[in-house]
Write an enzyme that holds these catalytic residues in place. Structure first.
Site, short mmCIF file in Angstrom:
data_model
loop_
_atom_site.label_atom_id
_atom_site.label_comp_id
_atom_site.label_asym_id
_atom_site.label_seq_id
_atom_site.Cartn_x
_atom_site.Cartn_y
_atom_site.Cartn_z
N HIS A 38 0.97 -1.05 -0.15
CA HIS A 38 -0.04 -0.01 0.02
C HIS A 38 0.96 1.28 -0.08
O HIS A 38 1.76 1.20 0.79
CB HIS A 38 -0.84 -0.01 1.22
CG HIS A 38 -2.05 0.89 1.22
ND1 HIS A 38 -1.98 2.40 1.40
CD2 HIS A 38 -3.33 0.91 0.92
CE1 HIS A 38 -3.14 3.07 1.01
NE2 HIS A 38 -4.01 1.95 1.06
N ARG B 62 -6.33 10.31 -0.14
CA ARG B 62 -5.88 10.84 -1.27
C ARG B 62 -7.21 10.98 -2.28
O ARG B 62 -7.34 11.84 -3.01
CB ARG B 62 -4.95 10.05 -2.09
CG ARG B 62 -3.53 10.06 -1.53
CD ARG B 62 -2.54 9.08 -2.00
NE ARG B 62 -2.75 7.88 -1.38
CZ ARG B 62 -2.83 6.33 -1.98
NH1 ARG B 62 -2.44 6.61 -3.33
NH2 ARG B 62 -2.80 5.49 -1.50
O1 MEZ Z 1 -9.14 -2.14 -0.61
C1 MEZ Z 1 -8.24 -1.64 0.20
O2 MEZ Z 1 -7.43 -2.18 0.55
C2 MEZ Z 1 -8.57 -0.51 1.06
C3 MEZ Z 1 -10.03 0.04 1.23
C4 MEZ Z 1 -7.56 0.27 1.85
C5 MEZ Z 1 -7.84 1.66 2.03
O3 MEZ Z 1 -6.74 2.40 1.54
O4 MEZ Z 1 -8.43 2.15 2.69
#
Ligand code: MEZ
Length: 539
Positions: A320, A340
């Site tokens: 992420h 974001r």
């Molecule tokens: O689907 C995901 O991983 C999610 C919703 C994560 C996020 O950034 O909130």
């Protein structure tokens, strides 16, 4: 006194100084060629050192993360353990292994189809990545959208590697999933007239992210856990599965559990099994921190692999883009993409918005890593380097109170450590978030091993090699329900297998194959819980 060094404070000042001129700046997206080059050079999936090739099992010859290979080719916790499989502790039609969103959805659906159901979970019901999902759940239910457009977005984001049948099932069932959750009691954000509030996520061409503020997974899990309780579905907590059981025809017929309370192995006999054990973030691939919950150690992949199930895209990992890089107490935790979506910009140490904030996750993570490494525009933070996520710009763009209303979870998480995200930007760096790959299933959530179904993050192929935000909360519901329904149908009318026919022959055969391949190991798997030691370097 500020916890930041003079260097960090000077950089923060540069971010503040450029904020007004960046207010309406839209940084162009990367071209397809730029994305390819960026991924190859900077995404951790392309780093040779993080991977090895499997020597045994259905994916022999495939590349997987080293930490996962060690477990897939590890020793069974039952090796050398005298176990009487005829002493059955629990009998059920459908055994659901895993107490997160996918497991709960499968259990509810199997119960509604008339099956007796037992849920077993390593920790407590709901202690899972579902609970930690923040930003939202995608579903194409607006007039300007359609499952086809959703399909095309996810297919592009997944590098055209998604298994078409699985992706079709996902997007077609999106609106139904939202409807099902709403009827169970999930409180999605709505306008005054009742219309669902939807936003963009990275890689979406339509606003289809439905959310419950920025605690969407927690709200969904609250409702699913309540429903499981309301239906009186039995749940065994602190009882992880350590092996699947088969019968003498090769059908999956239950599991052996380890009961943390009694410190004993337990035998569960079932007519069908749903694996919903989730992800692998706590394996900390390539030393990355993680946004995952404590139990995310790829257990289901190990169990299924030993039973002969194939994995797909096990080398495709999602980092992420925005994990917490400061403060240390929440290092690696998720800073939702929704930050974001509602306007925050990614800004380098010089105060420059260097990329469009809504690139797909793999591209965004690679771009951040490049900015911090090759381009030398990172900000020193803790024992690594990071970039700014300029949050105060959100209230400047949409009006005071927006942060409090749209991302209250983020506001509170940082407030605990004396940081007000309405007033100061935050430091972020990619964090290990999701396994794009996993166990291969068909559109009925069935593996090639009779009697074995899989749902949730343990599945591979739905998202290709890069999942888009919000498609995971969707897949746990869609494939959780499908798995529950089909497992119940599989169990219907089937007699329980006589206990004398339950066996662990596949585990013995796997150990022989491992030895024949010359692998000597002392690693016990599944891992069950992470083993943390002081001084582990995180990146
Ligand atoms: O689907 C995901 O991983 C999610 C919703 C994560 C996020 O950034 O909130």
């Amino acid at each position: 006194m500020s916890a930041f060094t003079q260097e960090i404070l000077a950089s923060m000042k540069r971010v503040e100084a450029t904020r007004a001129e960046r207010l309406h700046q839209e940084v162009p997206r990367f071209t397809a060629d730029e994305k390819d080059a960026l991924l190859k050079e900077f995404h951790p999936d392309y780093s040779e050192k993080g991977f090895t090739v499997l020597s045994t099992g259905p994916n022999k010859g495939s590349k997987v993360p080293k930490e996962l290979a060690e477990l897939l080719e590890g020793k069974s916790r039952l090796e050398g353990v005298p176990l009487d499989l005829t002493r059955v502790d629990y009998d059920t039609d459908v055994l659901v292994i895993g107490g997160g969103g996918a497991g709960a959805a499968a259990a509810i659906e199997a119960h509604d189809a008339g099956a007796s159901v037992l849920v077993v979970t390593k920790l407590r019901m709901g202690e899972a990545n579902t609970m930690m999902a923040e930003g939202g759940i995608q579903a194409a239910d607006k007039a300007n959208d359609s499952p086809l457009i959703h399909y095309l977005d996810a297919f592009g984001g997944g590098h055209y590697q998604n298994i078409p049948d699985l992706l079709e099932e996902l997007v077609e069932n999106g609106p139904l999933a939202i409807d099902w959750l709403s009827r169970l009691g999930v409180l999605f954000d709505k306008e005054a007239d009742g219309t669902m509030v939807t936003t963009h996520g990275g890689g979406t061409s339509r606003k289809r992210m439905h959310a419950c503020r920025d605690v969407t997974g927690a709200e969904i899990m609250r409702v699913l856990r309540d429903e499981t309780q309301n239906l009186d579905i039995p749940v065994l907590t602190y009882a992880p599965a350590v092996e699947l059981l088969k019968d003498d025809t090769g059908r999956v017929a239950g599991a052996v559990l380890w009961d943390y309370d009694s410190q004993e192995f337990l035998v569960v006999r079932a007519k069908a099994v749903v694996l919903a054990t989730g992800g692998a973030g706590r394996l900390h691939y390539q030393g990355f921190p993680t946004s995952n919950h404590y139990g995310a150690t790829a257990d289901g992949l190990v169990l299924a692999y030993r039973a002969g199930a194939k994995l797909i895209y096990a080398d495709a990992i999602q980092y992420h883009p925005t994990g917490v890089a400061f403060p240390a107490q929440i290092y690696g935790a998720l800073v939702t993409e929704k930050v974001r979506s509602v306007g925050a910009q990614l800004v380098n140490s010089q105060g420059v918005a260097f990329m469009n904030p809504l690139e797909t996750r793999d591209v965004a993570a690679a771009s951040i890593i490049r900015e911090c490494t090759a381009r030398g525009n990172g900000v020193p933070a803790l024992d690594g380097v990071a970039l700014w996520l300029d949050t105060p710009i959100i209230d400047m763009l949409h009006g005071e109170g927006t942060i409090e209303k749209r991302i209250p979870g983020m506001l509170r998480m940082y407030q605990k450590f004396g940081i007000d995200i309405r007033k100061e930007p935050i430091l972020v760096y990619p964090t290990l978030h999701y396994q794009n790959g996993g166990i291969l299933i068909n559109r009925d959530a069935e593996t090639e091993i009779p009697g074995l179904f899989v749902a949730g993050e343990a599945v591979g192929g739905i998202h290709g090699t890069n999942r888009l935000m919000g498609n995971s909360l969707l897949d746990i519901i869609v494939f959780g329900r499908i798995a529950g329904e089909h497992a119940a149908a599989e169990a219907k009318g089937r007699a329980a297998v006589p206990a004398e026919r339950l066996n662990l022959d596949h585990v013995v055969a796997f150990a022989r194959e491992r030895e024949a391949a010359g692998i000597e190991t002392t690693v016990l798997s599944p891992k069950l819980l992470p083993t943390y030691t002081h001084g582990r370097k995180t990146r």
